[in-house]
Design a protein around this motif. Sequence first.
Motif, PDB file in Angstrom:
ATOM      1  N   LEU A  76       0.886  -1.304  -0.002  1.00 45.14           N
ATOM      2  CA  LEU A  76      -0.178   0.213   0.175  1.00 45.14           C
ATOM      3  C   LEU A  76       0.822   1.644  -0.055  1.00 45.14           C
ATOM      4  CD1 LEU A  76      -2.893  -1.346   2.560  1.00 45.14           C
ATOM      5  CD2 LEU A  76      -2.543  -1.975  -0.067  1.00 45.14           C
ATOM      6  N   GLY A  77       1.804   1.451  -0.030  1.00 41.57           N
ATOM      7  CA  GLY A  77       3.215   2.032  -0.139  1.00 41.57           C
ATOM      8  C   GLY A  77       3.616   2.711   1.936  1.00 41.57           C
ATOM      9  N   VAL A  78       4.825   2.449   1.768  1.00 35.99           N
ATOM     10  CA  VAL A  78       5.076   2.977   3.506  1.00 35.99           C
ATOM     11  C   VAL A  78       4.238   4.551   3.750  1.00 35.99           C
ATOM     12  CG1 VAL A  78       7.557   2.734   2.965  1.00 35.99           C
ATOM     13  CG2 VAL A  78       6.851   4.706   1.910  1.00 35.99           C
ATOM     14  N   ASP A  79       4.090   5.193   3.382  1.00 29.40           N
ATOM     15  CA  ASP A  79       3.050   6.584   3.775  1.00 29.40           C
ATOM     16  C   ASP A  79       1.164   6.172   4.060  1.00 29.40           C
ATOM     17  OD1 ASP A  79       5.453   8.246   3.736  1.00 29.40           O
ATOM     18  OD2 ASP A  79       4.381   8.635   1.479  1.00 29.40           O
ATOM     19  N   ALA A  80       1.116   4.947   3.481  1.00 34.86           N
ATOM     20  CA  ALA A  80      -0.128   4.391   4.408  1.00 34.86           C
ATOM     21  C   ALA A  80      -0.732   4.176   5.494  1.00 34.86           C
ATOM     22  CB  ALA A  80      -0.812   3.539   2.848  1.00 34.86           C
ATOM     23  N   ASP A  81      -1.706   5.002   5.605  1.00 35.77           N
ATOM     24  CA  ASP A  81      -2.452   4.207   6.953  1.00 35.77           C
ATOM     25  C   ASP A  81      -2.533   2.735   7.876  1.00 35.77           C
ATOM     26  OD1 ASP A  81      -2.733   4.714   9.895  1.00 35.77           O
ATOM     27  OD2 ASP A  81      -4.610   5.988   9.304  1.00 35.77           O
ATOM     28  N   VAL A  82      -1.478   2.128   7.653  1.00 35.23           N
ATOM     29  CA  VAL A  82      -1.584   0.588   7.662  1.00 35.23           C
ATOM     30  C   VAL A  82      -2.371   0.502   9.218  1.00 35.23           C
ATOM     31  CG1 VAL A  82       0.194  -0.183   5.711  1.00 35.23           C
ATOM     32  CG2 VAL A  82       0.656   0.196   8.836  1.00 35.23           C
ATOM     33  N   GLY A  83      -2.269   1.323   9.796  1.00 38.70           N
ATOM     34  CA  GLY A  83      -2.833   0.818  11.408  1.00 38.70           C
ATOM     35  C   GLY A  83      -4.067   1.075  11.320  1.00 38.70           C
ATOM     36  N   ARG A  84      -4.922   1.345  10.493  1.00 33.94           N
ATOM     37  CA  ARG A  84      -6.293   1.066  10.032  1.00 33.94           C
ATOM     38  C   ARG A  84      -6.742  -0.470   9.439  1.00 33.94           C
ATOM     39  NH1 ARG A  84      -9.736   5.200   7.375  1.00 33.94           N
ATOM     40  NH2 ARG A  84      -9.421   6.809   7.601  1.00 33.94           N
ATOM     41  N   HIS A  85      -5.001  -1.646   9.397  1.00 34.60           N
ATOM     42  CA  HIS A  85      -5.885  -2.610   8.859  1.00 34.60           C
ATOM     43  C   HIS A  85      -5.543  -3.650  10.336  1.00 34.60           C
ATOM     44  CE1 HIS A  85      -5.862  -2.403   4.773  1.00 34.60           C
ATOM     45  NE2 HIS A  85      -5.588  -1.550   4.386  1.00 34.60           N
ATOM     46  N   PHE A  86      -5.372  -2.910  11.721  1.00 34.90           N
ATOM     47  CA  PHE A  86      -4.865  -3.468  13.031  1.00 34.90           C
ATOM     48  C   PHE A  86      -5.973  -3.108  13.521  1.00 34.90           C
ATOM     49  CE2 PHE A  86      -0.671  -3.749  10.595  1.00 34.90           C
ATOM     50  CZ  PHE A  86      -0.522  -4.719  10.589  1.00 34.90           C
ATOM     51  N   VAL A  87      -6.387  -4.458  14.718  1.00 29.76           N
ATOM     52  CA  VAL A  87      -7.141  -4.573  15.437  1.00 29.76           C
ATOM     53  C   VAL A  87      -6.169  -5.468  16.477  1.00 29.76           C
ATOM     54  CG1 VAL A  87      -9.028  -3.473  14.857  1.00 29.76           C
ATOM     55  CG2 VAL A  87      -8.800  -6.428  15.238  1.00 29.76           C
ATOM     56  N   ALA A  88      -7.153  -5.160  18.127  1.00 25.02           N
ATOM     57  CA  ALA A  88      -5.805  -6.310  18.939  1.00 25.02           C
ATOM     58  C   ALA A  88      -6.793  -6.569  20.320  1.00 25.02           C
ATOM     59  CB  ALA A  88      -4.508  -5.557  19.092  1.00 25.02           C
TER      60      ALA A  88
END
Length: 531
Positions: A220-232
Amino acid sequence: MKPTLSPLLSELEQRAAKHAELSITRLFEWEPDRLQRMSAAAAGITLDFSKQCLDRGTLDLLGRLADSAGVAAARDAMLAGDIVNPTEQRAVLHTALRAPGGAAHARLVSEVQERMAALVEATADGELLGATGARFTDVVNIGIGGSHLGPQLACDALRYQADGPLRCHFLANVDGGEFDRITAGLDPRSTLFIIASKSFTTAETRLNAHSARAWLSAALGVDADVGRHFVAVTANTERAVEFGIDAGRVYPMWDWVGGRYSMWSAIGLPIALGAGMVAFRELLAGAAEMDQHFATASTLGNLPMLLGVIGVWNLNCLGAESYAVVPYDDRLRYLPDYLQQLEMESNGKRVGLDNAVLDHHTAAVTWGGLGTNAQHAFFQLLHQGTRFIPVDFVVALQHPAGRRAHHDALVANCFAQAEALMHGRRFDEAVDEHGIDLGRHRTTPGNRPSSMLVLDELTPRTLGALIALYEHKTLVQSVIWNINAFDQWGVELGKVLAADILAELDDPARTQRHDPSTAALIARYRASRGA
Ligand code: F6P
């Protein structure tokens, strides 16, 4: 003084010697009410243990064993939230996770369930989106042991009822091959990851979580907000936040929920996302029904107590060091794996609650496989091998697929195997057409015990009840064996040594003192990676 296994054991051992000459088939003739007496039902599950190698007198004695060991008091203490895990000074309240309101921690439990429901809804409605604005279609649960096996079992078992918004996948092993296999068919734009770890320190889970983040960033690119893809899901919010998961995306669990008893907590999030929140709540309701039965039924009408004492009889008196779990239902293919952790991590102990080294066995080796495949793999050994291995058969009367011919054949095979294990084939029957030598090979001794667990139907409710049944069986046995079912100190040693060797692979200066074999293996591996 707390009674141990020993006072009643010698009486049971005497009976066991007698049972060596008894045939189960004969017992059916001598005890006309055997089937009624040796069957019990609760929460949509019938347990027929009439094909076990025990007579009425032995059953009564086993009931006395459970009573005198204090099973009822231990059960009540667990349900009341007392410290029943003394080595970790913890209460054990997985039952509170599925109790109708009013139980201990009810507010905490319902708050988390509401948040789970909201997540399922937001995912279904497309309110929760990935970094590129795509809707989620798949969820990968990254977790191992208790943070994996229960959700995996349930998601697979409830596949016909699946009504949740996402397809579920499970990534547990630290093996990169598993990471590649699981991510191979997934689109990073529409993949959500659950990092499921009670401690948030488990090495396998942390490495897989880092690789998942790298996999997302690479796509998705290094600037993508990948945090949106995680829950814990964790009891250690601090570590999850440190990893980069927003605190609002952390679903809590608590130290009073043991890892292998945790699928009823937010660890069950994949179940809610895959099978739906209604199914998840039904699963809890089925488990609660079994809890209620366990709490109230008399010893010899109590399914968990019966499974528990039968297991003790087979292991400690008849010498069956293992038992096989054989579900005749593809939807339960992960049941043996699940039960392995539940029973062997809980009760694989050698020191009693009084700190003394035990003089009796604990925890039979739990293993198994799926019927009918298992018939063409390990059943030969069950029928004619030199070992004595009891079996738990599990089968459902109904099947939602509507493939009548398949289900008829499946059920017929299940019943036939239990019957064949019990009856066997006598030498005179085998010898008739085949002569003495071949007759000997064709003789099947029989008298090999099994229990039949019949589910009216496999639904979220009966699945919950089935799992709770084995959870409580595990408690019953731990009380009889006088051990703590809720710690797992033995697992720690391997974890520590693996971390040391891992550090050593990159930095030979950190070399530890190893035995010659381990030292040579490490050296060879280092040479192979060009270190
Ligand atoms: O295998 C040991 C163990 O501690 C289990 O008891 C537990 O279920 C598993 O590791 C995973 O632990 P965690 O949920 O803390 O990552």
